[in-house]
Design a protein around this motif. Structure first.
Motif, PDB file in Angstrom:
ATOM      1  N   HIS A  34      34.882  45.391  -2.990  1.00 37.33           N
ATOM      2  CA  HIS A  34      35.095  47.041  -4.657  1.00 37.33           C
ATOM      3  C   HIS A  34      36.519  47.150  -3.998  1.00 37.33           C
ATOM      4  CE1 HIS A  34      33.257  49.779  -6.963  1.00 37.33           C
ATOM      5  NE2 HIS A  34      34.074  50.385  -5.813  1.00 37.33           N
ATOM      6  N   TRP A  36      38.851  45.565  -2.551  1.00 39.19           N
ATOM      7  CA  TRP A  36      39.788  44.206  -3.677  1.00 39.19           C
ATOM      8  C   TRP A  36      39.987  44.599  -4.767  1.00 39.19           C
ATOM      9  CZ3 TRP A  36      41.339  40.662  -6.180  1.00 39.19           C
ATOM     10  CH2 TRP A  36      42.720  39.847  -5.940  1.00 39.19           C
ATOM     11  N   HIS A  37      38.598  44.673  -5.128  1.00 42.80           N
ATOM     12  CA  HIS A  37      38.806  44.573  -6.767  1.00 42.80           C
ATOM     13  C   HIS A  37      39.156  45.654  -8.371  1.00 42.80           C
ATOM     14  CE1 HIS A  37      37.039  40.188  -6.586  1.00 42.80           C
ATOM     15  NE2 HIS A  37      37.360  40.590  -7.409  1.00 42.80           N
ATOM     16  N   PHE A  38      38.893  47.242  -7.548  1.00 45.04           N
ATOM     17  CA  PHE A  38      38.674  47.795  -7.490  1.00 45.04           C
ATOM     18  C   PHE A  38      40.474  49.071  -7.644  1.00 45.04           C
ATOM     19  CE2 PHE A  38      35.070  46.875  -8.505  1.00 45.04           C
ATOM     20  CZ  PHE A  38      34.669  47.312  -9.450  1.00 45.04           C
ATOM     21  N   TRP A  39      40.715  48.373  -6.075  1.00 46.68           N
ATOM     22  CA  TRP A  39      42.038  49.781  -6.326  1.00 46.68           C
ATOM     23  C   TRP A  39      43.123  48.777  -6.010  1.00 46.68           C
ATOM     24  CZ3 TRP A  39      41.147  53.270  -1.384  1.00 46.68           C
ATOM     25  CH2 TRP A  39      39.765  53.635  -1.281  1.00 46.68           C
ATOM     26  N   ASP A  40      43.955  49.844  -6.649  1.00 46.48           N
ATOM     27  CA  ASP A  40      45.875  49.369  -7.012  1.00 46.48           C
ATOM     28  C   ASP A  40      46.431  49.286  -5.348  1.00 46.48           C
ATOM     29  OD1 ASP A  40      47.738  50.279  -8.803  1.00 46.48           O
ATOM     30  OD2 ASP A  40      48.183  50.849  -6.659  1.00 46.48           O
ATOM     31  N   PRO A  41      47.088  48.907  -5.530  1.00 51.91           N
ATOM     32  CA  PRO A  41      47.577  48.477  -4.352  1.00 51.91           C
ATOM     33  C   PRO A  41      47.835  48.997  -3.521  1.00 51.91           C
ATOM     34  CG  PRO A  41      48.699  46.761  -5.823  1.00 51.91           C
ATOM     35  CD  PRO A  41      47.641  47.553  -6.295  1.00 51.91           C
ATOM     36  N   GLU A  74      41.784  36.959  -0.551  1.00 54.97           N
ATOM     37  CA  GLU A  74      40.801  36.898  -1.203  1.00 54.97           C
ATOM     38  C   GLU A  74      39.623  36.439  -1.703  1.00 54.97           C
ATOM     39  OE1 GLU A  74      43.876  36.367  -4.543  1.00 54.97           O
ATOM     40  OE2 GLU A  74      46.270  37.515  -3.446  1.00 54.97           O
ATOM     41  N   SER A  77      37.757  35.282  -7.720  1.00 54.50           N
ATOM     42  CA  SER A  77      37.174  36.539  -8.726  1.00 54.50           C
ATOM     43  C   SER A  77      35.968  36.757  -9.580  1.00 54.50           C
ATOM     44  CB  SER A  77      38.094  35.581 -10.089  1.00 54.50           C
ATOM     45  OG  SER A  77      37.963  36.647 -11.520  1.00 54.50           O
ATOM     46  N   GLN A  78      35.978  37.973  -9.976  1.00 55.72           N
ATOM     47  CA  GLN A  78      34.674  38.558 -10.370  1.00 55.72           C
ATOM     48  C   GLN A  78      34.345  38.001 -12.323  1.00 55.72           C
ATOM     49  OE1 GLN A  78      33.799  42.486  -9.085  1.00 55.72           O
ATOM     50  NE2 GLN A  78      34.109  41.965  -6.708  1.00 55.72           N
ATOM     51  N   ASP A  95      28.671  41.823  -7.612  1.00 54.36           N
ATOM     52  CA  ASP A  95      29.170  41.694  -8.912  1.00 54.36           C
ATOM     53  C   ASP A  95      29.280  42.567  -9.503  1.00 54.36           C
ATOM     54  OD1 ASP A  95      28.462  38.761  -9.984  1.00 54.36           O
ATOM     55  OD2 ASP A  95      26.729  39.148  -9.719  1.00 54.36           O
ATOM     56  N   ALA A  96      30.457  43.291  -8.417  1.00 50.24           N
ATOM     57  CA  ALA A  96      30.769  44.796  -9.092  1.00 50.24           C
ATOM     58  C   ALA A  96      32.059  44.323 -10.410  1.00 50.24           C
ATOM     59  CB  ALA A  96      31.870  45.722  -8.328  1.00 50.24           C
ATOM     60  N   GLY A  97      32.113  44.500 -11.257  1.00 48.54           N
ATOM     61  CA  GLY A  97      33.211  44.107 -12.194  1.00 48.54           C
ATOM     62  C   GLY A  97      33.817  45.813 -13.464  1.00 48.54           C
TER      63      GLY A  97
END
Lengths: 97, 945, 494
Positions: A34, A36-41, A74, A77-78, A95-97
């Motif tokens: 989560h 990784w996919h949603f947070w700004d670096p 990494e 990809s979702q 499957d968050a997206g």
């Protein structure tokens, strides 16, 4: 701890708690996925740094997930979920997206 | 009244599959069984005189003009109420019929003013038309009793009621009953004294009337007529366009006289609204010409300076140079943009394109962040698509409807009217809401169950419902076996079956009686087609996404997906929330909900856009503000959104904005956010531009330009100029080209084009080769993601809890006459119904605090405090207080906290622990803010008002 | 000693309560019955003797001693032997005036419940067939075949069905519904229970006008008493608020539903979509009350009596300026003259009969020259009139028929629900036009306009109120033109 870091700690703990309920055996991976996919670096860097400097306030699941984030691996990809007729079984649970 | 020349078939269509053939004046016609003779005749171009009939209302049979003769039948039956039958031979034009019709018309005209030439409806009056059609030449009755001296009621700000012109056809009364479902109008008195009466002989304004306009539209004369028509004269042309208020997406005929908008009339062919409207879309468009609208770009060096009006070129060049400077000094990721769910798909697409391709980062977010982001997350996880599953028509096939966290009679009034129609037909309603919202009990509608839960316990209640469904054997086993992931279902079923999730175990937490939960669960599971409709009361919680998942679980477990009458239906707040999300407005997603890490998707964009897209997610709105306070984020381009008023924890928003070096606000008015802006770019209204909106049912509909933009540019042109100025090429001549690009890069939009939209009227995505005319109901044979996914929904209490310091729970919502932050509606006559936000408080809590109805009270939370007036009512439960946030003076979001949904950061507007006490006036913050606001709105060379 | 005194509203109006009280004071046991139906002899006291009941009437309260000792001046003897009663064919009113209306034992002893028991032993379709074969037609006025109506309701699919009794007896000069409800309520209840069985309805409503407090009270008491006997069929009284138009069946349904009483357009027929949108049998009191006889005695027994397509008996109500006012049940086919002259005994005033209005305020006025008209739905329709609810109102030669025509329009204007235009505006214009004629203002022109208006109302109105108002107006014009002062009163040929 800065206000921003404090907020990030609350956010990651909230995510970790939720996944502990949703996927009791897989909460660390799901939390990591989560973030990784949603947070700004920058947010990820800040929380990794926070863990590196003691990680005050972080829950156990949060710590483990952030540690994995620090490894720079990494997840997949979702985008699969948006494609028609794709089998749902994937390597990551979320499957968050 | 119907547009002149628009065909009115007189009665609604019949739904039968069986066909009957008959002859009308010797011509054969075949129609579905149950079709009225009037409609059958109209279908072959034979118009039978009529006054009380119109095809939006059930036949009534009162005017007696539409009499016909039928072979083998005695008398002269009314063609509106007589169904066509096989082999019938009908005559509509005989000497005898002419005589009877003329006799009836003579009676009508004997009680009607003969002032046609000076009448507001002259040339657009059905009585006038029909008098001509039946050939009435004289009225022989002489002086007699009449209604010509009846006083006009001008109390409604938008329309007049002149009973002296009324023909008592009851079309207004029936429209209020059948279409709107408010039952505000009645016929008072009997016989000749019969007259239309709002409520019990009250003026329209103070009656129960909700000003939806259905009565005005239904009136065949000038009795009920828009004030604007009376002022301006009848319109002479129209364009069909889409309303820019809520997510229902009503289509309207914008009726014009020259360049002047005369009225907005709901379009009968509109598939979202089916010819109906509400007070906002129908009447509240006067803001477009409001004196406070800003038409010239403005800049300033500091937010303490007054504004300086400049030309477009200077404003754009200044903005571009600031953005370039900041990126040079602070890095590529130091700036970002916010798209608007109020703007078109094309405009939204362009803003995120500017950010991703022009700014070179993914710092783009949208106001959906603060409303339905959990819907996108939850439904994509469960079903594979971030959208509702049905069309609005589906509600007419529903048998049991759960309404949770939504108040459609205020927030989505046109959908509410359809819902009430279905409820009056016998469907059952379950309301899950802390407040006793209107639809719980209103004329001819009563919820079977109202579950008044404690705010913040949605997940616990829905999991308890699931517990009942699983433990009482109410699961649709066939559906689960065929359509869902079995292992996940089994895991979920075992989870919800745990006794700790039973209604009895959770009753003390949720305050909902266990037996109500059980009864509601049984009804939903076994009460025919079960449909769930929900709103922000679901999403705006720390467990908003979990609640959406819980809803999806219920629908799958009971097999209520994949056909008409069922489904999971988010009621979207803004006109284009769905669209702005579809267009790639979130920092982690490209259009069509593809993650930025998707190499194939990025490659597709790179090929078309000639720019690399960052593969890392960007910042969300609250994180942008946090980063600004930390000095990492310096500039923001905000199109059509007022985050200072609408986002939670106002002080944090203000601090974030104040920390930036270049805040660019593109809007119609100097909104609250503009108090912290350095550049103001005047925007255009929906009447002034071309584009598309996508409503809550995934329906893409055209927005058509009916007048030139007063500010000189359509919003997409402004974004395009800005892109060009920072050195990223954009060269669209028309929004249709933007849509072509969207279709090219977005699989679910592949078949969408303006030509297709013009041909079909509207399209529900997905629209592609597999579904060339779009997809009204999704997941018909299988879920988009494959197997439906059950997810455990463990209840996690919000950190926001009532305690000794803050013993009450504040929840927030909407009211019918105002819209969101009120930027538009507050600048219309709608404010006459709701000129301030009030705090609803239960009599018990009020009594304890010595608060009387109307008293000024202070509401304080750990985030801040504000004052407003109290409304003492038992509509809220003891321990719960409620307010709206339409008025900036209220500053309701000073009180709301930074708590948010765990998955999407959607703010927890719906639960704030507060204390309420009597107050003498505004708080210090309110006073300081007022002063800042006043200073900030100064414009050089323009005297303050 | 036992005596029988009517508790009917008409008898009470004439002093029956005081008479009964005096009898009780004198130590007589008093049974309160319904009225036998001849008002000239009310208050009637009947004393039970070994040779049957001996009647005296009218009786005043201070005369009871004479009744007890058999010396009363108005001693009649066996009331049933009076020609007024002896010549009747009482199928529906057989028990009325004889039994205690609220005695289940009396009702059973006089043949009650036989029809219901027979009906419940038969399949519904068979019951409907019996009613159809009896030839029973709606007694409210329309004369529609009851059997066909029931068949439609039986065939209509529906999870719930209703039986509604129209007891909104609003025609001037009519009182049969009231008399039956006050004098033999179980008969109506039995008829409704049979209807419920026949069409599959579990619930019924009796809609009674508020002007009938005695009937409301009696029906409510009787329903409570009979509840067990008719279960699972359940009945309830609903009270109307006095609008004449609520006697129209669809307006009545709206009124029961709690809505404004306005006429509904048909279709849909109430038998298919009636009360609360469910299949509904709505029948008049007299129709439903005729059913127990048919079930108990067979369709043939009922159909054996009558005239043409009008089978069975009709409880005719004689009122107005008539000597023998009251209820007279007789087989169809009796002539108007027989009813007015022989049964009614001519006018009370003793002056010649000039006009008779049949069928309530919307019925036609007939002159004596038409007294050979047989009482029959078709014959009356052919003569430009209607039987309606069989109210017969007699006028002597003092009547001004122009004013009677005006009254018809005025009545329509007062009672119009306001839904359809011909009735809503037309009735008021009718009054105004007649006022002009009365004032002598261009009588020829205005009579022509009045005839045009009657044409519009007759053929354009939504229901019988506006549609039938022209009957009294046109019949007054056609048969009594001399009252109108117009040179040319002849109407257009329809």
């Amino acid at each position: 701890m800065s206000a921003t870091t404090d907020k990030l700690v609350r956010m990651v703990n909230q995510i970790a708690t939720e996944f502990e309920g949703q996927q009791p055996g897989n909460a660390v991976a799901a939390t990591w996925d989560h973030l990784w996919h949603f947070w700004d670096p920058r947010m990820r860097d800040r929380i990794v740094t926070h863990l590196d400097t003691g990680g005050e306030g972080l829950s156990a699941t949060s710590r483990a997930a952030i540690a994995r984030l620090g490894s720079r691996a990494e997840p997949q990809s979702q985008t699969r979920a948006t494609e028609f007729g794709v089998d749902a079984d994937g390597n990551t649970e979320s499957d968050a997206g | 009244m119907a547009w002149r020349g628009e065909i009115d078939l007189g009665t609604p269509p019949a739904v039968s599959q069986a066909m009957v053939t008959l002859t009308i004046d010797g011509r054969r016609v075949t129609v579905p069984e149950g079709t009225s003779l009037m409609r059958a005749a109209a279908l072959i171009g034979t118009s039978i005189p009529k006054l009380c009939a119109t095809d939006s209302l059930e036949a009534f049979g009162s005017c007696r003009l539409c009499l016909v003769e039928i072979d083998g039948r005695a008398g002269y039956p009314a063609s509106c109420t007589t169904p066509a039958a096989q082999g019938m031979a009908v005559r509509t034009q005989t000497d005898r019929l002419k005589q009877l019709r003329k006799g009836v018309m003579e009676l009508y005209i004997s009680d009607h003013p003969l002032d046609c030439l000076t009448c507001a409806a002259n040339g657009d009056c059905e009585l006038q038309d029909q008098a001509g059609a039946v050939g009435l030449r004289a009225v022989r009755y002489g002086d007699g009793a009449n209604h010509l001296d009846q006083a006009k009621d001008s109390s409604n700000p938008y329309f007049d009621f002149d009973p002296s012109k009324c023909i008592v056809c009851s079309r207004c009364v029936r429209a209020c009953d059948e279409v709107q479902g408010t039952f505000a109008l009645t016929i008072e008195g009997m016989g000749f004294a019969s007259k239309v009466s709002p409520s019990q002989s009250e003026p329209f304004f103070s009656s129960e009337c909700v000003s939806c306009g259905a009565c005005v539209q239904a009136c065949p004369t000038a009795t009920l007529i828009e004030k604007k028509v009376a002022e301006t004269g009848t319109p002479d042309r129209f364009e069909v366009t889409t309303c820019a208020y809520c997510g229902v997406g009503c289509t309207f005929r914008a009726e014009m006289r020259g360049e002047e908008l005369v009225r907005m009339v709901p379009w009968k062919e509109g598939k979202a609204n089916r010819g109906h409207s509400c007070v906002k879309g129908r009447f509240a468009w006067g803001y477009a010409n409001h004196r406070e609208r800003i038409l010239s770009p403005m800049i300033r060096a500091s937010i303490d300076d007054p504004w300086r009006e400049v030309g477009w070129d200077e404003a754009i060049a200044h903005t571009a140079s600031e953005f370039r400077r900041i990126q040079a000094e602070h890095g590529k990721r130091a700036i970002g943009g916010i798209t608007s769910s109020r703007c078109t798909n094309e405009e939204t697409f362009l803003v995120q394109k500017l950010v991703r391709a022009g700014f070179g980062n993914n710092n783009v977010d949208t106001c959906a962040r603060v409303c339905h982001s959990p819907t996108g997350y939850g439904l994509k996880t469960a079903f594979g698509t971030s959208a509702g599953t049905q069309d609005f028509d589906s509600v007419m096939a529903a048998d049991t409807i759960i309404l949770i966290g939504a108040n459609p009679t205020d927030g989505h009034p046109v959908f509410a009217s359809r819902l009430k129609q279905r409820l009056r037909q016998g469907a059952k309603l379950i309301v899950i809401d802390p407040r006793r919202i209107d639809i719980v009990r209103s004329p001819h509608v009563e919820a079977a169950h109202h579950l008044p839960l404690r705010p913040g316990t949605n997940v616990a209640v829905l999991t308890a419902v699931a517990h009942v469904i699983v433990t009482e054997g109410l699961v649709d086993e066939d559906f689960v076996r065929d359509r869902c992931d079995r292992a996940e279902f089994d895991d979920w079923a075992a989870f919800v079956a745990d006794p700790r999730h039973s209604p009895e175990a959770t009753e003390s937490l949720t305050t909902v009686p266990a037996e109500s939960v059980r009864a509601a669960a049984r009804l939903y599971a076994k009460g025919g087609n079960g449909a769930i409709y929900y709103g922000l009361g679901v999403t705006e919680h720390s467990q908003g996404s979990t609640t959406v998942l819980a809803i999806a679980n219920l629908a799958m477990a009971t097999g209520n997906l994949g056909r008409a009458g069922v489904g999971v239906n988010p009621l979207r707040g803004q006109n284009n929330v769905q669209g702005s999300c579809d267009m790639g407005s979130f920092p982690h997603e490209l259009s069509g909900y593809r993650h930025v890490s998707d190499d194939a998707a990025r490659a597709m964009f790179r090929a078309l856009w000639g720019a690399d897209i960052d593969h890392e997610p960007g910042l969300r709105i609250p994180n942008m503000l946090g980063a600004a306070i930390d000095g990492e984020f310096k500039a923001l381009y905000i199109q059509g959104e007022d985050i200072l008023q609408s986002d939670p924890d106002t002080r944090h928003v203000a601090a974030g904005l104040a920390a930036m070096e270049c805040v660019v606000v593109q809007d119609l008015f100097l909104n609250e956010t503009a108090n912290y802006a350095h550049v103001f770019l005047p925007g255009s209204t929906f009447l002034e531009k071309n584009g598309t909106f996508t409503n809550a049912e995934r329906r893409i509909q055209r927005v058509r330009k009916v007048m030139r933009p007063l500010n000189g540019l359509e919003d997409w042109e402004i974004t395009q100029k800005l892109a060009q100025a920072i050195g990223y090429a954009m060269a669209y001549d028309h929004p249709s080209q933007i849509m072509d690009e969207i279709a090219a890069v977005t699989p679910t939009f592949a078949g969408v084009s303006y030509d297709r939209l013009d041909a079909l009227g509207s399209i529900q995505w997905p629209c592609n080769d597999a579904a060339p005319e779009g997809t009204p109901v999704m997941h018909l044979d299988g879920f988009v993601r494959g197997k439906g996914k059950f997810v455990r929904t463990e209840y996690v209490a919000t950190e926001e809890r009532a305690g000794p310091r803050f013993p009450l729970l504040l929840t927030t919502g909407r009211i019918l006459s105002q819209y969101n932050v009120g930027a538009q509606t507050r600048r219309t006559e709608n404010s006459r119904w709701h000129d301030e936000d009030r705090l609803e408080i239960h009599p018990h809590d009020a009594e304890q605090r010595g608060i009387l109805d109307g008293d000024w009270v202070k509401v304080a939370s750990r985030a801040g405090d504000t004052t407003l007036r109290a409304l003492v009512t038992d509509r809220v439960a003891p321990g719960v207080v409620y307010t709206t946030f339409h008025h900036p003076a209220t500053q309701a979001n000073v009180v709301t906290t930074d708590n948010s949904d765990w998955a999407t950061n959607c703010p927890e507007y719906k639960v704030t622990a507060v204390q309420v006490g009597r107050s003498n006036g505004p708080t210090d913050w309110q006073e300081r803010y007022d002063e800042r606001s006043r200073r900030s709105r100064r414009i050089e060379g323009v005297a303050a008002e | 000693m036992r005596a029988f005194v009517s508790r009917d509203m008409a008898s009470v109006g004439l002093g029956a309560d005081e008479v009964a009280a005096a009898l009780i004071a004198a130590g007589v046991e008093v049974v309160r019955t319904g009225s036998r139906g001849l008002f000239r002899i009310e208050p009637l006291v009947e004393i039970e003797t070994p040779d049957g009941r001996v009647g005296c009437g009218p009786v005043a309260a201070d005369e009871v001693a004479a009744v007890i000792d058999g010396t009363h001046r108005n001693r009649i003897g066996d009331v049933a032997k009076l020609p007024f009663f002896a010549s009747q064919q009482r199928f529906t009113f057989a028990r009325c005036g004889i039994v205690d209306p609220l005695s289940l034992a009396d009702y059973a002893a006089h043949g009650g419940w036989i029809g219901l028991d027979r009906a419940r032993r038969a399949p519904p379709a068979e019951v409907v067939a019996m009613v159809r074969e009896s030839g029973l037609r709606g007694r409210g006025g329309a004369g529609f075949s009851t059997g066909i109506k029931w068949q439609t309701a039986l065939d209509a699919p529906g999870d719930a069905k209703f039986i509604v009794c129209n007891a909104d007896e609003g025609d001037s000069g009519t009182f049969a519904d009231r008399m039956l409800m006050e004098g033999d309520p179980f008969c109506l209840i039995e008829g409704m229970a049979i209807a419920g069985h026949a069409v599959g309805a579990a619930r019924g409503y009796v809609y009674i006008r508020s002007e009938y407090p005695f009937a409301i009270e009696t029906m409510r008491a009787a329903i409570a008493l009979a509840a067990e006997r008719i279960a699972p069929f359940a009945l309830e009284v609903r009270v109307g608020a006095g609008a004449y138009v609520c006697g129209e069946e669809t307006a009545l349904l709206d009124s029961i539903e709690g809505k404004r009483g306005q006429v509904r357009a048909k279709p849909p027929l109430p038998a298919i979509a009636g009360l609360f949108g469910k299949p509904t049998v709505i029948n008049n009191v007299l129709t439903l009350a005729a059913v127990p006889f048919i079930l108990a005695n067979g369709a043939e027994a009922y159909a054996a009596i009558g005239f043409g397509r009008s089978r069975g008996t009709m409880p005719v109500q004689l009122a107005g300026n008539v000597r023998n006012g009251g209820l007279y049940e007789i087989g169809f086919g009796v002539t108007l003259g027989e009813l007015v002259d022989d049964v009614g005994g001519g006018t009370e005033s003793g002056r010649p009969v000039r006009a008779v209005q049949v069928g309530g305020p919307l019925g036609a006025y007939f002159p004596a020259s038409m007294f050979d008209l047989p009482f029959d739905y078709e014959a009356f329709a052919a003569a430009g009139g209607l039987i309606g609810h069989a109210g017969v109102t007699v006028f002597d030669d003092g009547v001004d028929m122009m004013r009677m025509a005006r009254f018809a329009m005025e009545f329509c204007a007062a009672e119009s629900c306001g839904k359809c235009t011909p009735c809503r505006i037309g009735s008021t214009r009718g009054v105004e036009t007649l006022d002009r004629i009365i004032a002598g203002d261009r009588p020829d022109e205005n009579v022509a306009l009045l005839r045009d208006l009657c044409d519009t109302m007759r053929h354009g109105s939504l229901c019988a109120l506006g549609g039938f108002t022209p009957f009294p107006v046109l019949s007054a014009l056609d048969h009594f033109g001399e009252d109108f002062g117009a040179a040319d009163i002849a109407g257009p040929v329809e």
